[in-house]
Scaffold this motif. Sequence first.
Motif, PDB file in Angstrom:
ATOM      1  N   THR A  51       0.817  -1.006  -0.157  1.00  0.00           N
ATOM      2  CA  THR A  51       0.063   0.085   0.129  1.00  0.00           C
ATOM      3  C   THR A  51       0.768   1.193   0.017  1.00  0.00           C
ATOM      4  N   ARG A  52       0.756   2.105  -1.020  1.00  0.00           N
ATOM      5  CA  ARG A  52       1.417   3.375  -1.030  1.00  0.00           C
ATOM      6  C   ARG A  52       0.735   4.473  -0.698  1.00  0.00           C
ATOM      7  N   VAL A  53      -0.748   4.279  -0.772  1.00  0.00           N
ATOM      8  CA  VAL A  53      -1.440   5.871  -0.368  1.00  0.00           C
ATOM      9  C   VAL A  53      -1.303   5.831   1.086  1.00  0.00           C
ATOM     10  N   PRO A  54      -1.618   7.194   1.422  1.00  0.00           N
ATOM     11  CA  PRO A  54      -1.677   7.464   2.939  1.00  0.00           C
ATOM     12  C   PRO A  54      -2.754   6.752   3.798  1.00  0.00           C
ATOM     13  N   THR A  55      -2.097   6.226   4.898  1.00  0.00           N
ATOM     14  CA  THR A  55      -3.056   4.972   5.462  1.00  0.00           C
ATOM     15  C   THR A  55      -3.228   5.060   7.008  1.00  0.00           C
ATOM     16  N   LEU A  56      -4.594   5.106   7.479  1.00  0.00           N
ATOM     17  CA  LEU A  56      -4.774   5.313   8.887  1.00  0.00           C
ATOM     18  C   LEU A  56      -5.359   3.776   9.274  1.00  0.00           C
ATOM     19  N   TYR A  57      -4.731   3.096  10.222  1.00  0.00           N
ATOM     20  CA  TYR A  57      -5.259   1.828  10.690  1.00  0.00           C
ATOM     21  C   TYR A  57      -5.865   1.962  12.020  1.00  0.00           C
ATOM     22  N   VAL A  58      -7.132   1.933  12.196  1.00  0.00           N
ATOM     23  CA  VAL A  58      -7.638   1.693  13.880  1.00  0.00           C
ATOM     24  C   VAL A  58      -7.938   0.672  14.162  1.00  0.00           C
ATOM     25  N   TRP A  59      -7.454   0.077  15.232  1.00  0.00           N
ATOM     26  CA  TRP A  59      -7.647  -1.250  15.731  1.00  0.00           C
ATOM     27  C   TRP A  59      -7.980  -1.152  17.336  1.00  0.00           C
ATOM     28  N   SER A  60      -8.742  -2.070  17.760  1.00  0.00           N
ATOM     29  CA  SER A  60      -9.416  -1.987  18.985  1.00  0.00           C
ATOM     30  C   SER A  60      -8.995  -3.425  19.841  1.00  0.00           C
ATOM     31  N   ASP A  61      -8.543  -3.172  20.999  1.00  0.00           N
ATOM     32  CA  ASP A  61      -7.894  -4.346  21.816  1.00  0.00           C
ATOM     33  C   ASP A  61      -8.747  -5.241  22.615  1.00  0.00           C
ATOM     34  N   ARG A  62     -10.116  -4.944  22.216  1.00  0.00           N
ATOM     35  CA  ARG A  62     -10.980  -6.142  22.648  1.00  0.00           C
ATOM     36  C   ARG A  62     -11.633  -6.889  21.466  1.00  0.00           C
ATOM     37  N   ASP A  63     -11.050  -6.769  20.323  1.00  0.00           N
ATOM     38  CA  ASP A  63     -11.733  -7.147  19.122  1.00  0.00           C
ATOM     39  C   ASP A  63     -11.388  -8.787  19.326  1.00  0.00           C
ATOM     40  N   VAL A  64     -12.520  -9.766  19.240  1.00  0.00           N
ATOM     41  CA  VAL A  64     -12.481 -11.081  19.363  1.00  0.00           C
ATOM     42  C   VAL A  64     -12.024 -11.810  18.603  1.00  0.00           C
ATOM     43  N   ALA A  65     -12.161 -11.093  17.137  1.00  0.00           N
ATOM     44  CA  ALA A  65     -11.821 -11.749  15.829  1.00  0.00           C
ATOM     45  C   ALA A  65     -10.566 -11.600  15.274  1.00  0.00           C
ATOM     46  N   LEU A  66      -9.828 -10.553  15.766  1.00  0.00           N
ATOM     47  CA  LEU A  66      -8.614 -10.049  15.077  1.00  0.00           C
ATOM     48  C   LEU A  66      -7.473  -9.542  16.202  1.00  0.00           C
ATOM     49  N   GLY A  67      -6.677 -10.210  16.216  1.00  0.00           N
ATOM     50  CA  GLY A  67      -5.493  -9.952  17.316  1.00  0.00           C
ATOM     51  C   GLY A  67      -4.478  -9.113  17.121  1.00  0.00           C
ATOM     52  N   ARG A  68      -3.638  -8.795  18.112  1.00  0.00           N
ATOM     53  CA  ARG A  68      -2.660  -7.759  18.120  1.00  0.00           C
ATOM     54  C   ARG A  68      -1.350  -8.045  17.134  1.00  0.00           C
ATOM     55  N   ARG A  69      -1.258  -9.401  16.852  1.00  0.00           N
ATOM     56  CA  ARG A  69       0.161  -9.688  16.153  1.00  0.00           C
ATOM     57  C   ARG A  69      -0.135  -9.258  14.532  1.00  0.00           C
ATOM     58  N   ALA A  70      -1.316  -9.515  14.172  1.00  0.00           N
ATOM     59  CA  ALA A  70      -1.558  -9.102  12.725  1.00  0.00           C
ATOM     60  C   ALA A  70      -1.813  -7.547  12.537  1.00  0.00           C
ATOM     61  N   ALA A  71      -2.389  -6.937  13.585  1.00  0.00           N
ATOM     62  CA  ALA A  71      -2.455  -5.573  13.700  1.00  0.00           C
ATOM     63  C   ALA A  71      -1.190  -4.998  13.843  1.00  0.00           C
ATOM     64  N   GLU A  72      -0.220  -5.130  14.475  1.00  0.00           N
ATOM     65  CA  GLU A  72       0.884  -4.355  14.548  1.00  0.00           C
ATOM     66  C   GLU A  72       1.911  -4.978  13.449  1.00  0.00           C
ATOM     67  N   GLY A  73       1.535  -5.943  12.718  1.00  0.00           N
ATOM     68  CA  GLY A  73       2.301  -6.430  11.585  1.00  0.00           C
ATOM     69  C   GLY A  73       2.006  -5.649  10.424  1.00  0.00           C
ATOM     70  N   THR A  74       0.959  -4.994  10.365  1.00  0.00           N
ATOM     71  CA  THR A  74       0.653  -4.196   9.083  1.00  0.00           C
ATOM     72  C   THR A  74       1.449  -3.223   8.519  1.00  0.00           C
ATOM     73  N   ALA A  75       1.919  -2.576   9.452  1.00  0.00           N
ATOM     74  CA  ALA A  75       3.163  -1.502   9.115  1.00  0.00           C
ATOM     75  C   ALA A  75       4.181  -2.079   8.061  1.00  0.00           C
ATOM     76  N   ALA A  76       4.471  -3.361   8.001  1.00  0.00           N
ATOM     77  CA  ALA A  76       5.453  -4.036   7.296  1.00  0.00           C
ATOM     78  C   ALA A  76       5.069  -3.957   5.548  1.00  0.00           C
ATOM     79  N   PHE A  77       3.711  -3.725   5.512  1.00  0.00           N
ATOM     80  CA  PHE A  77       3.089  -3.895   4.221  1.00  0.00           C
ATOM     81  C   PHE A  77       2.637  -2.305   3.758  1.00  0.00           C
ATOM     82  N   VAL A  78       3.087  -1.413   4.407  1.00  0.00           N
ATOM     83  CA  VAL A  78       2.696   0.054   3.965  1.00  0.00           C
ATOM     84  C   VAL A  78       3.582   0.992   3.745  1.00  0.00           C
TER      85      VAL A  78
END
Length: 281
Positions: free
Chosen positions: A215-242
């Motif tokens: 992803t090259r476009v300006p990106t904001l990623y909002v994640w919430s820490d009580r998300d039962v479906a999506l954990g922190r590892r994938a959330a924090e790992g997203t930066a590597a692909f922007v």
Amino acid sequence: MTSRLTSFTSGNLTFDVRDEGPLDGPVVVALHGFPQTSACWSGVIPPLVAAGHRVLAPDQRGYSPGARPSDVASYATARLAGDVLALADAAGADRFHLVGHDWGAAVGWTLAGRHADRVASFTAVSVPHPAALARALRGTQALRSWYMAAFQVPGLAERVFRARGGDVVRRLLTRSGLPDPEPSVRLLADPAAATGTVNWYRALRLPGNLRAGRTRVPTLYVWSDRDVALGRRAAEGTAAFVDGPYRFVVLAGVSHWVPEERPAELAALLLEHLAAHPSDR
């Protein structure tokens, strides 16, 4: 100047859309997730409109009554992204801001990666970059994503959605933190909608379906820490692909259902992001 939209077409399908705000304002396309509709943005849209933005929030493929094909191939991510481009074209928007929650974010990652010339900025809510999610599925994320495998069984999800008058769905959504599960219960009680919405998951088995690209476009990623479906590892790992400007925000004590649970806070974050990356650059 284009006229107000209540619907638009993509191929032979007709989609319902909410179109609010000044017709000549910068366009924001808001994509809902599963099992929601454009109504999930009801609390987010007014602050964006008050700031001068035109907000287009479609009921996506499988959700709009006029856009519910039954075959799985119709739900390939490239086709879902094509629906969004068709909406932007109908609105006369060469470039637009994009925000997506849940599956809407997955479509957004694809658009931001493959159609950067059309996307002025992207805001992903809850769902990480697909490549980051794929990495996390090798660990504990697989346990959180158990339902994705269950949805692959033909007819199983549809039976569960209708079980006990929708009470199974009602309880699962309530436990996950959704403030009002009733609209989703009613949606999934419709057989055509049930198959259409779950086909988004069944399309995951199509070859290369979620290869979003970097992803090259300006990106904001909002994640919430009580998300039962999506954990922190994938959330924090997203930066590597922007590769473009990137901001990661964690909402503490908030469930997966950010647009419904914290609409004012999400709208404020969006407005900051939009102001920093105007579409006319």
